[in-house]
Design an enzyme around this catalytic site. Structure first.
Site, PDB file in Angstrom:
ATOM      1  N   CYS A   1       0.006   1.581  -6.380  1.00 45.49           N
ATOM      2  CA  CYS A   1       0.053   1.777  -4.929  1.00 45.49           C
ATOM      3  C   CYS A   1       0.470   0.498  -4.217  1.00 45.49           C
ATOM      4  CB  CYS A   1      -1.296   2.268  -4.414  1.00 45.49           C
ATOM      5  SG  CYS A   1      -2.688   1.276  -4.987  1.00 45.49           S
TER       6      CYS A   1
ATOM      7  N   GLU B   1      -8.784   4.502  -0.646  1.00 41.90           N
ATOM      8  CA  GLU B   1      -7.594   3.688  -0.917  1.00 41.90           C
ATOM      9  C   GLU B   1      -6.547   4.656  -1.433  1.00 41.90           C
ATOM     10  OE1 GLU B   1      -4.741   2.297  -2.845  1.00 41.90           O
ATOM     11  OE2 GLU B   1      -6.171   1.491  -4.300  1.00 41.90           O
TER      12      GLU B   1
END
Length: 463
Positions: free
Chosen positions: A268, A234
């Site tokens: 993010c 990720e």
């Protein structure tokens, strides 16, 4: 990079830690491998009881660990408390549901007969020791959203946390020990990035998961690929936030502020590129800029602070470079764009909105990891989708519209791991989380996440 707690609100080094040497690394990996041989045979009921104990302990420790997180990486105290509570929820969610999520999957009897067998099913079995390389921005949540499903599946974990959150890292290892997990089931390695390769190449380590930067992801993926080991990555995100004419513009603008500056803008999945239809652009811009400019920037330990510092001096310098490059090339800072004058210490940066951003500017393609937003005007949905997809990342996206046709179009065409309508992106135990393109691969959370580090084993019986 030293392993140390450096308060980003003051720049003061509070604690330093001696990295684990080769002998300690070897002992920790050996304990993990030994623990897996026994732990994998435990029942879901046994694992659930252990996970519930860990959740109860974390709930009791909430204020203590929240203060540590705030001191180590600068998130507001309120955000840190919320992060701890979210972890408790996820741990209990998996404790309750893991057995059902990993239940045997029966194969249709007719299909089995076609294969010459009498019956067959798929069983999900744990892979083994999983190395987790985790970031500083959500120092508790990023780890728990891996650890809860992995441990409930019967795996064991080794944590290599970011070097600026060592106290949080050590707390996590101690948490699972106090909950009663067998020795070696979850352990923290205080090591630098250079030692990761050796651990990952160790034959006793079965897989790895990483949340972090694209360069870090490339490195771990290449090593794991060379060793033919499973990985979940990720990585970064530059999430679009699209506002169309049918939207509730006031609500969209208010939510946009939170979506951009959550975790001091260091997330993010924070919305970063605000793409607004020309019909509602001016109203949205006025409300959004006013909201960003009104935010309170200051001591993250103080109640009422909206935005604390970015996590490091280098992180602020990186943010300043992106803003300075954009303004030098013609972008306009509608608010912010500098260090706050009333915060001489620490690594603070004003909430900023940039307009007039063009493709020749770095910030158009690179992720801004801090409270900086880019604002775009588009003539229609086609242009909005094209601009949203004009990024190397594809983590999540936000769309504000009440038009069903527009919603279907976005679900079909937006290149992202998630699409959130009329709200902001959030991770939740019940929903799979992850991205496409350079945002990584694989999924965390939900049933998808717990199965990532399982061997989907076909079991077939002949007649």
């Amino acid at each position: 990079m030293p392993i140390a707690t450096v308060n980003p609100a003051t720049g003061e080094t509070l604690k330093t830690f001696e990295p684990h040497g080769p002998d300690e690394i070897e002992a920790t990996v050996a304990r993990a491998a030994s623990a897996f041989r026994e732990y994998r045979t435990t029942s879901f009921a046994e694992r659930s009881e252990l996970m519930r104990r860990a959740a109860d302990l974390l709930e009791k420790d909430r204020d203590e660990i929240a203060a540590i997180m705030t001191t180590e990486m600068g998130k507001t105290l309120a955000a840190a408390r919320a992060e701890a509570a979210k972890c408790v929820k996820a741990m209990r969610w998996y404790a309750e549901r893991a057995e059902g999520l990993l239940a045997d999957e029966r194969v249709d009897t007719a299909d089995v007969e076609d294969s010459g067998g009498s019956r067959a099913y798929v069983r999900y079995r744990p892979l083994g020791v999983v190395l987790a390389v985790m970031p500083w921005n959500f120092p508790l949540w990023q780890v728990v959203r891996f650890a809860a499903p992995a441990l409930m599946a019967g795996n064991v974990g080794l944590l290599k946390h970011a070097s600026n959150v060592p106290q949080t890292a050590l707390y996590l290892g101690d948490l699972f020990r106090r909950a009663g997990f067998p020795e070696g089931c979850f352990a923290t390695l205080l090591i630098g990035s250079r030692e990761v390769e050796g651990v990952l190449r160790d034959s006793r380590v079965a897989a790895a998961t990483l949340t972090g930067s694209e360069p870090a992801g490339r490195s771990v993926a290449s090593i794991a690929g060379d060793e033919v080991k499973k990985t979940v990555l990720e990585l970064g995100g530059s999430d679009p936030y699209i506002v169309l004419p049918s939207a509730d513009v006031a609500a969209a603008a208010k939510t946009a502020v939170t979506a951009r500056v959550q975790n001091n803008g260091q997330s993010c999945i924070a919305a970063k590129r605000f793409i607004v239809h020309t019909d509602v652009h001016d109203e949205f811009a006025e409300r959004f800029v006013a909201g960003m400019a009104a935010l309170s920037v200051g001591d993250p330990m103080r109640e009422g602070t909206d935005v604390g510092p970015v996590s490091s001096e280098q992180g602020r310098a990186d943010l300043e470079e992106l803003v300075d490059d954009a303004t030098a090339r013609g972008a306009t800072a509608l608010c912010g764009g500098r260090r706050p004058q009333d915060q001489p210490k620490g690594w603070f940066y004003e909430p900023t909105v940039l307009a007039g951003v063009t493709p020749d500017m770095r910030i158009h393609h690179e992720e801004a990891f801090g409270p900086v937003a880019t604002l775009y005007r588009v003539p229609d949905l086609d242009a909005a989708v094209d601009l949203a997809n004009d990024t190397p990342f594809g983590l999540s996206s936000n769309v504000w519209t009440s038009d069903n046709a527009e919603q279907h179009r976005c679900v079909r065409d937006l290149q992202a791991g998630g699409i959130f309508f009329n709200g902001m992106t959030a991770s939740h135990p019940a929903m799979p989380f992850g991205g496409v393109k350079r945002s990584g691969y694989g999924r965390e959370l939900a049933d998808h996440g717990i199965r990532e580090f399982c061997n989907a084993t076909t079991v077939w019986y002949g007649r």
